[in-house]
Scaffold this motif. Structure first.
Motif, mmCIF file in Angstrom:
data_model
loop_
_atom_site.group_PDB
_atom_site.id
_atom_site.type_symbol
_atom_site.label_atom_id
_atom_site.label_comp_id
_atom_site.label_asym_id
_atom_site.label_seq_id
_atom_site.Cartn_x
_atom_site.Cartn_y
_atom_site.Cartn_z
ATOM 1 N N ASP A 100 -13.411 32.392 -30.798
ATOM 2 C CA ASP A 100 -13.663 31.239 -29.930
ATOM 3 C C ASP A 100 -15.060 30.665 -30.453
ATOM 4 O OD1 ASP A 100 -11.445 30.964 -28.711
ATOM 5 O OD2 ASP A 100 -12.341 32.250 -26.984
ATOM 6 N N VAL A 101 -15.323 29.391 -31.025
ATOM 7 C CA VAL A 101 -16.712 29.112 -31.151
ATOM 8 C C VAL A 101 -17.160 28.163 -29.889
ATOM 9 C CG1 VAL A 101 -16.481 29.222 -33.489
ATOM 10 C CG2 VAL A 101 -15.577 27.102 -32.552
ATOM 11 N N VAL A 102 -16.282 27.811 -28.866
ATOM 12 C CA VAL A 102 -16.795 27.093 -27.795
ATOM 13 C C VAL A 102 -16.256 27.856 -26.563
ATOM 14 C CG1 VAL A 102 -16.259 25.133 -26.247
ATOM 15 C CG2 VAL A 102 -16.630 24.798 -29.045
ATOM 16 N N HIS A 103 -17.016 28.259 -25.589
ATOM 17 C CA HIS A 103 -16.697 28.860 -24.379
ATOM 18 C C HIS A 103 -16.728 27.882 -23.122
ATOM 19 C CE1 HIS A 103 -18.042 31.733 -27.583
ATOM 20 N NE2 HIS A 103 -16.903 32.779 -27.052
ATOM 21 N N ALA A 104 -15.911 28.353 -22.304
ATOM 22 C CA ALA A 104 -15.812 27.457 -20.953
ATOM 23 C C ALA A 104 -17.062 27.743 -20.417
ATOM 24 C CB ALA A 104 -14.599 27.997 -19.969
ATOM 25 N N GLY A 105 -17.589 26.436 -19.780
ATOM 26 C CA GLY A 105 -19.143 26.577 -19.121
ATOM 27 C C GLY A 105 -20.101 26.112 -19.855
ATOM 28 N N GLU A 106 -20.138 26.114 -21.207
ATOM 29 C CA GLU A 106 -21.265 25.902 -22.053
ATOM 30 C C GLU A 106 -21.201 24.335 -22.273
ATOM 31 O OE1 GLU A 106 -21.143 28.479 -25.399
ATOM 32 O OE2 GLU A 106 -19.718 27.080 -26.489
ATOM 33 N N THR A 152 -22.395 12.449 -27.682
ATOM 34 C CA THR A 152 -22.681 12.715 -26.195
ATOM 35 C C THR A 152 -22.664 14.186 -26.059
ATOM 36 O OG1 THR A 152 -22.516 11.810 -23.942
ATOM 37 C CG2 THR A 152 -20.637 12.518 -25.154
ATOM 38 N N ILE A 153 -23.013 14.433 -24.776
ATOM 39 C CA ILE A 153 -22.928 15.937 -24.373
ATOM 40 C C ILE A 153 -21.784 15.973 -23.368
ATOM 41 C CG2 ILE A 153 -24.334 17.858 -23.357
ATOM 42 C CD1 ILE A 153 -25.278 17.106 -26.141
ATOM 43 N N ALA A 154 -21.049 17.306 -23.501
ATOM 44 C CA ALA A 154 -20.024 17.427 -22.544
ATOM 45 C C ALA A 154 -20.202 18.938 -22.050
ATOM 46 C CB ALA A 154 -18.757 17.087 -23.107
ATOM 47 N N ASP A 155 -19.175 19.249 -21.192
ATOM 48 C CA ASP A 155 -19.174 20.686 -20.471
ATOM 49 C C ASP A 155 -17.872 21.048 -21.074
ATOM 50 O OD1 ASP A 155 -21.635 21.373 -19.197
ATOM 51 O OD2 ASP A 155 -20.905 20.639 -17.422
ATOM 52 N N ALA A 156 -17.799 22.036 -21.513
ATOM 53 C CA ALA A 156 -16.534 22.689 -22.159
ATOM 54 C C ALA A 156 -15.738 23.281 -20.849
ATOM 55 C CB ALA A 156 -16.553 23.888 -23.080
ATOM 56 N N ILE A 157 -14.467 22.800 -20.836
ATOM 57 C CA ILE A 157 -13.590 23.510 -19.464
ATOM 58 C C ILE A 157 -12.945 24.755 -20.147
ATOM 59 C CG2 ILE A 157 -12.067 22.968 -17.961
ATOM 60 C CD1 ILE A 157 -12.849 20.073 -17.853
ATOM 61 N N GLU A 158 -12.557 24.795 -21.386
ATOM 62 C CA GLU A 158 -11.793 25.921 -21.811
ATOM 63 C C GLU A 158 -12.682 26.535 -22.996
ATOM 64 O OE1 GLU A 158 -7.245 24.448 -21.690
ATOM 65 O OE2 GLU A 158 -8.554 23.225 -22.429
ATOM 66 N N GLY A 209 -10.119 24.012 -34.566
ATOM 67 C CA GLY A 209 -8.688 23.294 -34.901
ATOM 68 C C GLY A 209 -8.000 23.372 -33.606
ATOM 69 N N GLN A 210 -8.314 23.988 -32.535
ATOM 70 C CA GLN A 210 -7.726 23.881 -31.307
ATOM 71 C C GLN A 210 -7.983 22.902 -30.424
ATOM 72 O OE1 GLN A 210 -8.677 27.603 -29.081
ATOM 73 N NE2 GLN A 210 -6.539 27.482 -27.647
ATOM 74 N N SER A 211 -7.277 22.433 -29.510
ATOM 75 C CA SER A 211 -7.447 21.339 -28.429
ATOM 76 C C SER A 211 -7.812 21.881 -27.288
ATOM 77 C CB SER A 211 -6.054 20.574 -28.536
ATOM 78 O OG SER A 211 -6.307 19.267 -27.351
ATOM 79 N N ILE A 212 -8.954 21.188 -26.688
ATOM 80 C CA ILE A 212 -9.444 21.714 -25.186
ATOM 81 C C ILE A 212 -9.905 20.729 -24.415
ATOM 82 C CG2 ILE A 212 -9.998 23.822 -26.410
ATOM 83 C CD1 ILE A 212 -13.044 23.080 -26.027
ATOM 84 N N MET A 213 -9.924 20.790 -23.332
ATOM 85 C CA MET A 213 -10.589 20.107 -22.519
ATOM 86 C C MET A 213 -12.084 20.148 -22.144
ATOM 87 S SD MET A 213 -7.284 19.422 -19.430
ATOM 88 C CE MET A 213 -7.578 20.904 -18.773
#
Length: 219
Positions: free
Chosen positions: A159-165, A180-186, A191-195
């Protein structure tokens, strides 16, 4: 052993001459780097004789991939016409990455988890890994036994993205790209699709994770 002269006297082609012609053809059509390759040629069958031939012609019959199981055709056109088909198997010994010990699903692979051995690869998957660097740092999808070859399908990128960051969210399309800036939910791998939740608008959108740890939404 029957001499070549005896074969000629009987007006019968020497089986060793047929084998030599087939083997010379196969070797001539192997890739340039053919070290570690083993040729197993079957036939001619004992007791089956063919008339003496002025010139043997050899070719691949069917699929001519030089690896694995193949068939070669040996053809004679003079002084009499005959042909036979000889099965051949090309075995290739190459470096293969294997599990050095039993590994559990979800493990992050380290250098000590792997070993490199030389094996016949003609029966292995084309996705078998040849270099440990292609596996180190990846996540094992399921458990393996010691000595089991490692394939790309057995691995996930970490994982290169972690929930909450917070992540950089790119919205792009028609030559326009907005960041823009967003909070990762997942959590997410490349290549993976996340919210993620857009901090400016509050909207939850689904985007694709990039190797750099960004998230891209196409519109």
């Amino acid at each position: 052993m029957t001499s070549i002269a005896a074969w000629a006297q009987d007006n019968v082609e020497n089986p060793e001459t047929i084998r030599s012609a087939a083997l010379n053809f196969i070797r001539a059509h192997l890739p340039a780097r053919s070290a570690g390759m083993h040729i197993h040629l079957e036939g001619p069958a004992p007791g089956v004789h063919f008339p003496a031939c002025a010139k043997l012609e050899v070719s691949y019959f069917g699929y001519s991939n030089p690896y694995g199981n193949q068939t070669v055709q040996v053809l004679c056109q003079a002084p009499s016409t005959w042909q036979l088909y000889l099965p051949v198997q090309i075995q290739v010994d190459q470096a293969v990455v294997i599990a050095a010990r039993p590994l559990t699903a979800g493990s992050i692979i380290e250098a000590g988890d792997l070993a490199v051995v030389r094996r016949n690869t003609s029966g292995l998957s084309s996705s078998t890994i040849r270099s440990p660097q292609a596996a180190i740092g990846k996540i094992l999808r399921f458990g393996t036994l010691a000595g089991q070859p490692i394939t790309t399908s057995m691995l996930n990128a970490p994982d290169v993205v972690h929930a909450g960051e917070q992540v950089t969210l790119y919205a792009q399309g028609d030559g326009i790209r907005i960041a823009t800036i967003a909070d990762a939910i997942e959590n997410g791998r490349p290549g993976q699709s996340i919210m993620v939740r857009n901090l400016q608008s509050g909207r939850v959108v689904r985007g694709t994770v990039t190797p750099q740890g960004h998230v891209v939404v196409n519109f």
